[in-house]
Every structure is written in C-alpha cells, then in structure tokens.
Design a protein around this motif. Structure first.
Motif, PDB file in Angstrom:
ATOM      1  N   ALA A   1     -18.394  23.709 -34.069  1.00 12.71           N
ATOM      2  CA  ALA A   1     -18.260  24.952 -34.480  1.00 12.71           C
ATOM      3  C   ALA A   1     -19.802  25.347 -35.257  1.00 12.71           C
ATOM      4  O   ALA A   1     -19.808  26.473 -35.799  1.00 12.71           O
ATOM      5  N   PHE A   2     -20.608  24.441 -35.123  1.00  8.54           N
ATOM      6  CA  PHE A   2     -21.913  24.693 -35.984  1.00  8.54           C
ATOM      7  C   PHE A   2     -23.002  24.701 -35.281  1.00  8.54           C
ATOM      8  O   PHE A   2     -24.009  23.782 -35.116  1.00  8.54           O
TER       9      PHE A   2
ATOM     10  N   PHE B   1     -25.739  26.084 -35.249  1.00  4.91           N
ATOM     11  CA  PHE B   1     -27.169  26.076 -35.745  1.00  4.91           C
ATOM     12  C   PHE B   1     -27.409  24.605 -36.343  1.00  4.91           C
ATOM     13  O   PHE B   1     -28.506  24.253 -36.347  1.00  4.91           O
ATOM     14  N   ASP B   2     -26.303  24.100 -36.856  1.00  2.00           N
ATOM     15  CA  ASP B   2     -26.683  22.895 -37.329  1.00  2.00           C
ATOM     16  C   ASP B   2     -26.561  21.505 -36.398  1.00  2.00           C
ATOM     17  O   ASP B   2     -26.345  20.495 -36.978  1.00  2.00           O
TER      18      ASP B   2
ATOM     19  N   ALA C   1     -28.155  20.559 -34.108  1.00  4.03           N
ATOM     20  CA  ALA C   1     -29.333  19.574 -34.074  1.00  4.03           C
ATOM     21  C   ALA C   1     -29.452  18.621 -35.039  1.00  4.03           C
ATOM     22  O   ALA C   1     -29.908  17.586 -34.819  1.00  4.03           O
ATOM     23  N   PHE C   2     -28.825  19.022 -36.146  1.00  4.20           N
ATOM     24  CA  PHE C   2     -28.879  18.289 -37.176  1.00  4.20           C
ATOM     25  C   PHE C   2     -27.779  17.130 -37.521  1.00  4.20           C
ATOM     26  O   PHE C   2     -27.838  15.990 -38.229  1.00  4.20           O
ATOM     27  N   LEU C   3     -26.759  17.154 -36.438  1.00  2.42           N
ATOM     28  CA  LEU C   3     -25.594  16.033 -36.505  1.00  2.42           C
ATOM     29  C   LEU C   3     -25.765  14.875 -35.533  1.00  2.42           C
ATOM     30  O   LEU C   3     -26.708  14.772 -34.856  1.00  2.42           O
TER      31      LEU C   3
ATOM     32  N   PRO D   1     -34.715  17.859 -34.954  1.00  2.00           N
ATOM     33  CA  PRO D   1     -34.554  17.140 -36.609  1.00  2.00           C
ATOM     34  C   PRO D   1     -34.422  15.523 -36.250  1.00  2.00           C
ATOM     35  O   PRO D   1     -35.111  14.767 -36.875  1.00  2.00           O
TER      36      PRO D   1
ATOM     37  N   ARG E   1     -28.300  18.488 -42.933  1.00  6.12           N
ATOM     38  CA  ARG E   1     -27.403  17.706 -42.254  1.00  6.12           C
ATOM     39  C   ARG E   1     -26.039  17.527 -43.153  1.00  6.12           C
ATOM     40  O   ARG E   1     -24.839  17.658 -42.598  1.00  6.12           O
TER      41      ARG E   1
END
Lengths: 218, 205, 243
Positions: B197-198, B200-201, B203-205, C10, C232
C-alpha cells in the motif's frame, strides 16, 4: 485572464474584501513612528524614506494571505486549475490584482504621509518613483509566499517568515532611491537595480509560484 | 469524446488507495462510481480531471475535456449569482449564462449575492457552472448533496440534455438518480492491496 | 550497478553510511583537535590584533560551512526535483540545522572578535548583514519543512524555496554591498591574491577547516540517517494502521 483580474479587484473592493485595510495599517505605522522616536523634525526628515518604505512593505505583507487562501478555501482554486487558464497566468493576475488593490493605493498615499514626516520637497518624486517601481515586486514575491503556504492552516506567520527575507533586496534598493532622492543625491544606480529586480521577479517568479501551487493542489 | 481509463493507480497522502482502475466511458454515456466512504472516489475523480498526477496508468482524454465539480462550489459570497456564473463563463471563453441560469431555475435569484443563498441554491449554482464550461466530459463528486427532490430533477434533466448533446458524465453518488442509461461501477474491486500500500515509502521498508 | 545513484536507495545509503560514518567522525575529531590546539597554542600573537586573532580558527571555518551547507541544500534540492530521490530531499532537510548552527557560530565569533577590533559587538557591515540574512533564509526553510505534513509535498515546496531563496540571497548580498561599504576586512582566504595570511596561521587554519568540514559531513550524514529512519517508522506505522 482579464475576467480573473476584474473579479479579484471587485472582490477586494466589495464589503469584507479587505480593501483599505492595508492603507489604514500604513497610516497607523507611520503615525506611530514619531511616538517611538520622538518629534524632532530633523530626525524624522532623515528617517522618513526608510519609514515610508518599511510601512508600505509591512502593509503589503499584511494582505498577502488573502491572495490565494480564500480561493483555496472555497474550492475556486481547484476549478481555476482545471480551467483553460495556465497556472502561471492565474498567479500573475492574482499578483496584479493584489498590486492594484494594495500597492497602488500605498503609492498614492505615501506623499501625503511624507508631508507628516517632513520629507524635503525634492524627495517626493524619487519616493513615488521608487514605490511605483518597487511595490509590484513586493506583490509578485508575496504571491510566491502565499502559494507556498496556501495549504498550511493559520500560515500567516510562516508566510511572513518566508517572504520577509525575500523582500530584502527590494527594500534596500527602494529605500536607497528615496533616501538619496531626499538628500538631493544621484539615485540612478539604485533605481536601475530596483527596476531590474522588479522586472526579473515579474518575468520569472510566476513560474515558481505556479509550480508550488500545483504541488499544493495535488 | 470517449474517455478510456487504463490501469490507473491513484494516491492520497502518500498511500495508494486504488489501483488498476480501468473503464471506458463513451460519448453520450454516464458512469456512476460506487463504493464505501474513504475508498478513494474523490481521489480518483481528482486524478482523472488532472488535479493530481496518477501514480500509474493512462487517461485517454486530455485534461481540457473535463469539467470538474467537487465538494466545494467555488462561489464568492459578495458576487451576485449572475456575476459568479459570468466569471466562469468568461474564464472558459463562452458567452451567455442565461440558459445555465434557466436550467437550474436561478433566473429569479440572478441579482442576489451568492452569500445569501441557501445550501441547496448554492449547489445549484455550482452545477450551473458546468453548463457554461462547454466541456464534453463532466466529472461530478457527490453532485446531489443538499439538493431537494425538485433540484435533483433539474440536475437529472441537465445531465440528460448534456448526454443527448454527445457529452458524457462521470460521477460519484450514492442516491439513485434514475438515469436509465447510466452504468454503475463499484470501485471496491480496485482497492489497493494492503501489503503494497505504500508505494512511496516502499524503498524505506 | 556502479552508478552513484545506487546510494539514492535509502537502504543502500544506510548500509554504506553506517560503515563510512565512524571513519569520517574519527577524522573530524582528529582534524579539529589538531587544528584548534595548533591554532590556539602554537601560533604567535598578531602584532596588531594580539591573541584575539586566534578566533579565526573557529570563525572562518564555520562561516565557510554555513555557506557550503546552503550550497549542498541547493544541489540536493535540484537532484530531488530532477530525479526524485528521497534520500536527496532528506539530506537537504538534514543539512539545514547544521547550516543554522554554523551561521550562529560565525555570527557569534564575529561579534566576539569585533568587540576588541572595531569596538563594537555588531555593525551593519555587508558581510555581517549578509550572514544575518542567510540565517533568516535558513529559518524560513526549516519552518516550511516543519509546517507541512505530507513529506513529498514538503520536499517539493522546500526545494523550490531553496532555489528561489538562493537567487534572492545572492541579490541581497549585492544589495547589502551597495548599501554599506563596511568595515570587515576582505576575505581572509582567497585563491589567487598574494595578500593571504602568513603561513604560520595558514596551515593550522587549513587543518581546522578540514576538521569543520568533516564534522559537518558527519552531522549531515547522521541527520540524513535519522530522517530516513523516521520516515521508515512512519511508513511502518501507517501499514500497521491499515492492517
């Protein structure tokens, strides 16, 4: 685009549009200064150009958040964004309407207030000239600030914090023109700089304002 | 003009709300979007009308073919009904607001400031704006909010006339308008899967 | 995958910077300690300015870093606008507080130096004034980041503000020069003129500039890591809520 200009000017002049508020603020600031610094005529004469420029700048700042925030709240901005007008045109017209309803009255009122501050006779011409050339830049830069903060609730203070540093070059050259004029010195160099800044901001800044507004609308 | 939406993915905040949205809306047709609150109908409509870029997918019609009407009507309280409408008609480069006023029975109110209108009358004025845009595809987000039965009938008549003239309409609404030719599309089937679901994020997970 | 852009990921950034950061930090401490001790205790007093001159070992590097941090923000903002790498936007965000602190240090040491030299803590000198204006730009930039909830919107808006602000900061610099010719001595360090300061001061100054630079880089890398981890965390929390 002319329709947008006419609408904005009409909205500002009608009841509750805030027309005249900036002018009243300008008057009050100028009246308060002698209370703060004392009534000595020669002191007032020497600081008159700076006070008038600063007062005009603050009066301009006061009305900036009305440029876009009202249209944002009632949904007009969404509708304008989907209209055939380019966003750059919208922000330019908004800035022009702001100048016509805020900047121009300040220019007209400034000589009257200058009498109260005992500005020497030769200073009136340069004062009006510098304000006519400089206040459009204040409106255009202010529209950029308004576009940045349009999505922020109660963004008035943030708007001032963002816009005031951007006002520095305009203020310096504008006040310099009217100061040199009042002292009977040659003011062509700062006048050229002031005109350059105004032309540059009018030409380029609407693109930045439009880009910022598109980001805020999505 | 035909509107073909293919594999559209739309986002709200930084979350993917709907993905793989595909449908075709032929000219003369109407499509009604259904789905529970918060599913992303408004986001979808805003994305199609070009207010926010979709994350993925394509929309066949150019942004200039849409007339968008959202929750807010964009009315100015100190301008009269006619002035509000005339402003939008000159923005879209069209003359004459008479028929638009007539269609929503606003002619008697033409000189009244928009701030003095009731909620339903404001809504009617907001919908009358669609008629002066002259654009073929109407995108309507809950158009019938605060309209009474008579006003809904006016609205349906306006939609019918628009469809009859070769236009089309895409709307999100919960009430049954009784437009026989309208198709219904439940957008719940396009709900973005929670796992991814995310966008945009991710890449941060 | 030998492109520099792979560090825009990242995870990759965190992994690499975790390895590099201790090295940079250690070098920063080494250079700072060497440069400052050398500068403070092993250089002669100036015949005119006495021992007060030694404040240049803090003043000059911090002033340089105040400007360099802004330049870095401009570059990172442009990269964000053009290539949309999240790490770039977050690095710009992380650089701003470092820049503010360096600006404050430069202004404060300038005032402390100015008192014995010019007999005044503050003068509306072009260089001082320009730094004050730079400080205001930093404040506006940080305030805008803080005011907007949506991270990507905030990144877009602050990037444009940073670029527009740079143009206005440059204009202010020239405007201020025009406005007041000033008492500040010309730049301590210039590339080509032969009026540079004496060698005894030059080498320790270089070392402390290197120290400040490494220190700032370490702080910015650390700040970027923090921003990435905060982002994050928000993503994970949002996923929890959605179930």
């Amino acid at each position: 685009m002319i329709a947008l200009l006419i609408r904005d000017v009409r909205l500002a002049i009608r009841a509750g549009g805030g027309f005249g508020l900036g002018l009243a603020f300008f008057l009050i600031v100028v009246v308060l200064v002698p209370f703060g610094v004392g009534p000595r005529t020669e002191l007032l004469t020497s600081i008159a150009p700076g006070i008038l420029w600063l007062g005009a700048l603050l009066a301009c700042l006061l009305s900036l958040d009305r440029i876009l925030a009202l249209d944002w709240e009632d949904g007009s901005l969404d509708l304008l964004a989907t209209s055939p007008l380019p966003m750059e045109g919208v922000v330019s017209m908004k800035a022009l309407a702001h100048w016509l309803t805020t900047g121009l009255p300040l220019v007209i009122a400034a000589p009257v207030l200058a009498i109260m501050l005992n500005l020497p006779p030769q200073g009136f011409g340069p004062l009006v000239l510098s304000l006519i050339l400089g206040t459009p830049a204040l409106s255009v830069i202010g529209t950029f600030g308004a576009a940045l903060t349009v999505g922020v609730k109660r963004g008035g203070l943030l708007l001032s914090l963002l816009v005031l540093p951007l006002y520095v070059p305009t203020l310096i050259f504008g006040a310099e023109v009217s100061r040199r004029g009042a002292e009977g010195m040659d003011f062509s160099t700062p006048l050229a700089m002031l005109a350059g800044i105004t032309c540059g901001t009018i030409a380029i800044l609407p693109f930045a304002s439009a880009a910022v507004l598109r980001v805020n609308l999505r | 003009m035909e509107l073909r939406v293919t594999d559209l993915t739309v986002t709200r905040g930084m979350l993917r709300v709907l993905c793989g949205v595909s449908f075709t809306l032929a000219s003369g047709g109407a499509l009604i979007l259904r789905g529970p609150n918060g599913i992303g109908k408004t986001t979808l409509l805003r994305s199609i009308s070009g207010l926010q870029p979709p994350l993925d997918g394509s929309i066949s019609a150019p942004a200039e073919s849409f007339a968008y009407a959202g929750h807010a009507d964009g009315l100015k309280a100190t301008l009269s009904v006619a002035e509000n409408l005339e402003f939008w008609s000159s923005i879209f480069g069209r003359g004459g607001v008479g028929t638009a006023l007539e269609a929503f029975e606003l002619t008697p109110l033409a000189a009244r400031p928009a701030g003095m209108l009731s909620a339903g009358q404001k809504r009617r004025l907001g919908l009358a704006r669609l008629l002066v845009t002259g654009r073929p595809i109407w995108i309507l987000d809950e158009p019938t909010v605060s309209l009474d039965a008579d006003a809904v009938a006016m609205f349906v008549a306006a939609i019918r006339a628009h469809l009859g003239a070769g236009g089309s309409a895409l709307m999100a609404t919960h009430i049954d308008l009784g437009i026989a030719e309208a198709r219904v599309l439940d957008v719940t089937q396009f709900r973005a899967p929670a796992s991814g679901a995310f966008e945009f994020d991710e890449a941060f997970l | 995958m030998s492109s520099v852009w792979e560090y825009a990921n990242p995870k990759k950034f965190i992994q690499t910077s975790d390895r590099v950061l201790p090295v940079i930090a250690a070098m920063a401490v080494l250079c700072l300690v060497t440069g400052l001790i050398w500068g403070f205790f092993f250089t002669p007093d100036d015949y005119k300015q006495g021992s007060t001159v030694k404040i240049i070992f803090i003043h000059v590097p911090s002033a340089l870093m105040a400007i360099n941090a802004w330049l870095m923000m401009v570059v990172a903002s442009i990269i964000w606008i053009v290539r949309r790498h999240h790490v770039s936007a977050l690095a710009a965000r992380a650089a701003a507080p470092v820049g503010v602190v360096m600006t404050i240090i430069a202004l404060a040491t300038g005032a402390i130096w100015g008192q014995p030299m010019w007999g005044t803590w503050w003068a509306w000198d072009p260089r001082l004034t320009s730094f004050l204006i730079l400080f205001l730009f930093y404040l506006g930039y940080i305030a805008l980041w803080a005011a907007i909830e949506n991270d990507d919107t905030a990144a877009d808006l602050t990037s444009i503000l940073c670029i527009v602000g740079s143009v206005f900061a440059l204009m202010s610099r020239y405007a201020v020069n025009f406005w007041n010719q000033g008492l500040h001595q010309p730049a301590t360090l210039t590339v080509k003129t032969d009026s540079n300061i004496a060698d005894v001061f030059y080498y320790p100054l270089m070392v402390s500039i290197a120290g400040f630079m490494l220190f700032c880089i370490a702080l910015i890398v650390l700040g970027t890591q923090t921003e990435i981890r905060a982002r994050r965390m928000r993503a994970l929390m949002a996923r929890e809520r959605m179930g």
